[in-house]
Design a protein around this motif. Structure first.
Motif, PDB file in Angstrom:
ATOM      1  N   ASP A 128       0.938  -1.244  -0.135  1.00 35.96           N
ATOM      2  CA  ASP A 128       0.220  -0.031   0.065  1.00 35.96           C
ATOM      3  C   ASP A 128       0.752   1.307   0.019  1.00 35.96           C
ATOM      4  OD1 ASP A 128      -2.610  -1.159  -0.121  1.00 35.96           O
ATOM      5  OD2 ASP A 128      -2.895  -1.057   1.934  1.00 35.96           O
ATOM      6  N   ARG A 129       1.835   1.275   0.692  1.00 28.84           N
ATOM      7  CA  ARG A 129       2.876   2.473   0.797  1.00 28.84           C
ATOM      8  C   ARG A 129       3.640   2.792  -0.537  1.00 28.84           C
ATOM      9  NH1 ARG A 129       6.053   4.425   6.039  1.00 28.84           N
ATOM     10  NH2 ARG A 129       3.808   4.694   6.593  1.00 28.84           N
ATOM     11  N   LEU A 130       3.873   1.727  -1.123  1.00 28.12           N
ATOM     12  CA  LEU A 130       4.570   1.750  -2.410  1.00 28.12           C
ATOM     13  C   LEU A 130       3.650   2.336  -3.359  1.00 28.12           C
ATOM     14  CD1 LEU A 130       7.099   1.407  -4.209  1.00 28.12           C
ATOM     15  CD2 LEU A 130       6.340  -0.972  -4.378  1.00 28.12           C
ATOM     16  N   LEU A 131       2.366   1.766  -3.429  1.00 21.49           N
ATOM     17  CA  LEU A 131       1.129   2.184  -4.440  1.00 21.49           C
ATOM     18  C   LEU A 131       1.158   3.698  -4.133  1.00 21.49           C
ATOM     19  CD1 LEU A 131      -1.093  -0.706  -4.420  1.00 21.49           C
ATOM     20  CD2 LEU A 131       0.289  -0.081  -6.203  1.00 21.49           C
ATOM     21  N   MET A 132       1.119   4.132  -2.902  1.00 19.60           N
ATOM     22  CA  MET A 132       0.672   5.593  -2.503  1.00 19.60           C
ATOM     23  C   MET A 132       1.844   6.258  -2.954  1.00 19.60           C
ATOM     24  SD  MET A 132       0.119   7.310   1.081  1.00 19.60           S
ATOM     25  CE  MET A 132       1.810   7.260   1.685  1.00 19.60           C
ATOM     26  N   TYR A 133       3.135   5.928  -2.795  1.00 20.79           N
ATOM     27  CA  TYR A 133       4.238   6.840  -3.278  1.00 20.79           C
ATOM     28  C   TYR A 133       4.331   6.943  -4.988  1.00 20.79           C
ATOM     29  CZ  TYR A 133       6.608   6.673   1.316  1.00 20.79           C
ATOM     30  OH  TYR A 133       6.811   6.995   2.690  1.00 20.79           O
ATOM     31  N   GLN A 134       3.769   5.908  -5.377  1.00 17.85           N
ATOM     32  CA  GLN A 134       3.709   5.906  -6.840  1.00 17.85           C
ATOM     33  C   GLN A 134       2.387   6.563  -7.505  1.00 17.85           C
ATOM     34  OE1 GLN A 134       3.874   1.660  -7.403  1.00 17.85           O
ATOM     35  NE2 GLN A 134       6.082   1.513  -7.664  1.00 17.85           N
ATOM     36  N   LYS A 135       1.747   7.222  -6.530  1.00 20.61           N
ATOM     37  CA  LYS A 135       0.676   8.016  -6.764  1.00 20.61           C
ATOM     38  C   LYS A 135      -0.558   7.074  -7.425  1.00 20.61           C
ATOM     39  CE  LYS A 135       2.283  12.685  -6.844  1.00 20.61           C
ATOM     40  NZ  LYS A 135       3.311  12.273  -5.793  1.00 20.61           N
ATOM     41  N   LYS A 136      -0.695   5.999  -6.944  1.00 18.03           N
ATOM     42  CA  LYS A 136      -1.680   4.816  -7.442  1.00 18.03           C
ATOM     43  C   LYS A 136      -2.626   4.448  -6.201  1.00 18.03           C
ATOM     44  CE  LYS A 136       1.607   2.899 -10.517  1.00 18.03           C
ATOM     45  NZ  LYS A 136       2.344   1.355 -10.899  1.00 18.03           N
ATOM     46  N   GLU A 137      -3.778   4.023  -6.667  1.00 13.15           N
ATOM     47  CA  GLU A 137      -4.757   3.529  -5.466  1.00 13.15           C
ATOM     48  C   GLU A 137      -4.067   2.295  -4.688  1.00 13.15           C
ATOM     49  OE1 GLU A 137      -9.145   4.450  -7.617  1.00 13.15           O
ATOM     50  OE2 GLU A 137      -7.663   2.847  -8.298  1.00 13.15           O
ATOM     51  N   GLN A 138      -4.234   2.516  -3.329  1.00  9.24           N
ATOM     52  CA  GLN A 138      -3.972   1.258  -2.633  1.00  9.24           C
ATOM     53  C   GLN A 138      -4.965   0.339  -2.647  1.00  9.24           C
ATOM     54  OE1 GLN A 138      -3.620   2.142   1.942  1.00  9.24           O
ATOM     55  NE2 GLN A 138      -4.959   4.010   1.653  1.00  9.24           N
ATOM     56  N   ILE A 139      -4.616  -0.863  -1.881  1.00  2.28           N
ATOM     57  CA  ILE A 139      -5.448  -2.069  -1.973  1.00  2.28           C
ATOM     58  C   ILE A 139      -6.453  -2.305  -0.668  1.00  2.28           C
ATOM     59  CG2 ILE A 139      -5.583  -4.572  -2.259  1.00  2.28           C
ATOM     60  CD1 ILE A 139      -3.164  -4.328  -4.055  1.00  2.28           C
ATOM     61  N   TYR A 140      -5.285  -2.238   0.417  1.00  2.00           N
ATOM     62  CA  TYR A 140      -5.947  -2.625   1.716  1.00  2.00           C
ATOM     63  C   TYR A 140      -6.192  -1.543   2.541  1.00  2.00           C
ATOM     64  CZ  TYR A 140      -3.916  -6.790   0.124  1.00  2.00           C
ATOM     65  OH  TYR A 140      -3.518  -8.064  -0.771  1.00  2.00           O
ATOM     66  N   GLY A 141      -5.879  -0.231   2.209  1.00  6.62           N
ATOM     67  CA  GLY A 141      -6.252   0.920   2.994  1.00  6.62           C
ATOM     68  C   GLY A 141      -5.709   1.125   4.065  1.00  6.62           C
ATOM     69  N   THR A 142      -4.280   0.782   4.358  1.00  4.56           N
ATOM     70  CA  THR A 142      -3.293   0.927   5.388  1.00  4.56           C
ATOM     71  C   THR A 142      -2.533   2.218   5.503  1.00  4.56           C
ATOM     72  OG1 THR A 142      -1.333   0.166   4.594  1.00  4.56           O
ATOM     73  CG2 THR A 142      -3.039  -1.542   5.364  1.00  4.56           C
ATOM     74  N   GLN A 143      -2.860   2.754   4.491  1.00  2.00           N
ATOM     75  CA  GLN A 143      -2.044   4.225   4.074  1.00  2.00           C
ATOM     76  C   GLN A 143      -2.746   5.445   4.580  1.00  2.00           C
ATOM     77  OE1 GLN A 143       1.689   4.100   4.300  1.00  2.00           O
ATOM     78  NE2 GLN A 143       0.788   1.847   5.009  1.00  2.00           N
ATOM     79  N   ALA A 144      -2.277   6.382   5.122  1.00  3.18           N
ATOM     80  CA  ALA A 144      -2.896   7.619   5.449  1.00  3.18           C
ATOM     81  C   ALA A 144      -2.001   8.727   5.001  1.00  3.18           C
ATOM     82  CB  ALA A 144      -3.310   7.898   6.903  1.00  3.18           C
ATOM     83  N   SER A 145      -2.608   9.833   4.763  1.00  2.00           N
ATOM     84  CA  SER A 145      -1.765  10.994   4.034  1.00  2.00           C
ATOM     85  C   SER A 145      -2.231  12.087   4.682  1.00  2.00           C
ATOM     86  CB  SER A 145      -1.626  11.068   2.748  1.00  2.00           C
ATOM     87  OG  SER A 145      -0.566  12.036   2.345  1.00  2.00           O
ATOM     88  N   GLY A 146      -1.795  13.292   4.800  1.00  2.00           N
ATOM     89  CA  GLY A 146      -2.207  14.748   5.076  1.00  2.00           C
ATOM     90  C   GLY A 146      -1.816  15.885   4.295  1.00  2.00           C
ATOM     91  N   ARG A 147      -2.182  16.983   4.572  1.00  2.00           N
ATOM     92  CA  ARG A 147      -2.007  18.223   3.749  1.00  2.00           C
ATOM     93  C   ARG A 147      -2.636  19.171   4.513  1.00  2.00           C
ATOM     94  NH1 ARG A 147      -4.441  16.254  -1.280  1.00  2.00           N
ATOM     95  NH2 ARG A 147      -2.223  16.126  -2.041  1.00  2.00           N
ATOM     96  N   GLU A 148      -2.217  20.393   4.237  1.00  2.00           N
ATOM     97  CA  GLU A 148      -2.940  21.855   4.806  1.00  2.00           C
ATOM     98  C   GLU A 148      -4.113  22.130   3.806  1.00  2.00           C
ATOM     99  OE1 GLU A 148       0.069  24.784   4.643  1.00  2.00           O
ATOM    100  OE2 GLU A 148       0.641  24.246   6.758  1.00  2.00           O
ATOM    101  N   ILE A 149      -5.370  22.205   4.482  1.00  2.00           N
ATOM    102  CA  ILE A 149      -6.603  22.371   3.495  1.00  2.00           C
ATOM    103  C   ILE A 149      -7.268  23.716   4.318  1.00  2.00           C
ATOM    104  CG2 ILE A 149      -8.671  21.560   3.110  1.00  2.00           C
ATOM    105  CD1 ILE A 149      -7.351  18.824   2.705  1.00  2.00           C
TER     106      ILE A 149
END
Length: 227
Positions: free
Chosen positions: A145-166
């Motif tokens: 999942d983390r690798l997919l997130m780093y590649q800007k792809k959809e993850q599979i198992y939902g284990t990764q969270a991210s954050g940003r200023e909104i």
């Protein structure tokens, strides 16, 4: 003939002892790596005086760590990566059958906390270790999942969270907001999580991190058009 048998026995005994000593030394080194990786991250949320001894051993005061948290963590992550790369080169992945539990997770943590190119380099090895039951498959899923997130792809198992200023549309203030990275098949994610070994649902997992789970698309996240 007896002398030859005795000599063979001594050689075998000596080799076995050396192998045992090397195995114990490897476990000790990995336990140290694991301790450094995890304790620094624990201190991000709980910087207490109880860890002054640990910080002193690493060459820092509590005050220094509080000022330069991620600079220090990134430095030690890099040092751990060098150590783990060397271990893997000599021994392959140091899994359960070699160093026992929970030491078998040490190298995984170091790779998981690495840059995208390091994860890409070792993911096949991690996947193989999971299939051979050297590490839990839940860890394989998390790294995937983390690798997919780093590649800007959809993850599979939902284990990764991210954050940003909104920007908060109600208050007009800029806030830091965490979210679950977009999932490839959100309708079946809980089924996939259960099959790989997770006991909680995506909703429960998000709640444990104080995140309200929302189904997001890559477009929403990449273009920052979600609240």
């Amino acid at each position: 003939m007896k002398k030859i048998i005795l000599l063979i026995f001594l050689i075998h005994f000596t080799t076995s002892c050396k192998r045992k000593i090397n195995k114990e030394a490897l476990k000790k080194e990995l336990d140290s790596i694991y301790n450094v990786d995890q304790t620094f991250r624990y201190l991000l949320n709980s910087p207490t005086k109880n860890y002054k001894k640990f910080l002193k051993e690493q060459g820092y005061t509590l005050e220094e760590f509080q000022k330069k948290k991620w600079v220090i963590i990134n430095k030690h992550d890099s040092l751990n990566q060098i150590k783990v790369e060397s271990i893997i080169k000599k021994n392959g992945y140091p899994g359960k059958s070699l160093v026992g539990e929970p030491t078998n997770k040490a190298a995984w943590y170091v790779i998981q906390h690495s840059r995208k190119n390091i994860i890409e380099k070792h993911f096949t090895l991690i996947e193989k270790a999971g299939k051979q039951k050297e590490i839990p498959m839940t860890l394989v899923a998390m790294m995937q999942d983390r690798l997919l997130m780093y590649q800007k792809k959809e993850q599979i198992y939902g284990t990764q969270a991210s954050g940003r200023e909104i920007k908060n549309n109600k208050t007009g203030k800029i806030e830091w907001k965490y979210f679950i990275w977009p999932i490839k098949n959100p309708e079946k994610v809980n089924e996939l999580r259960k099959a790989i070994g997770y006991k909680n649902t995506i909703e429960e997992y998000a709640q444990s991190m104080d995140i309200v789970y929302k189904k997001l698309t890559l477009d929403q996240v990449i273009n920052q058009n979600h609240q």
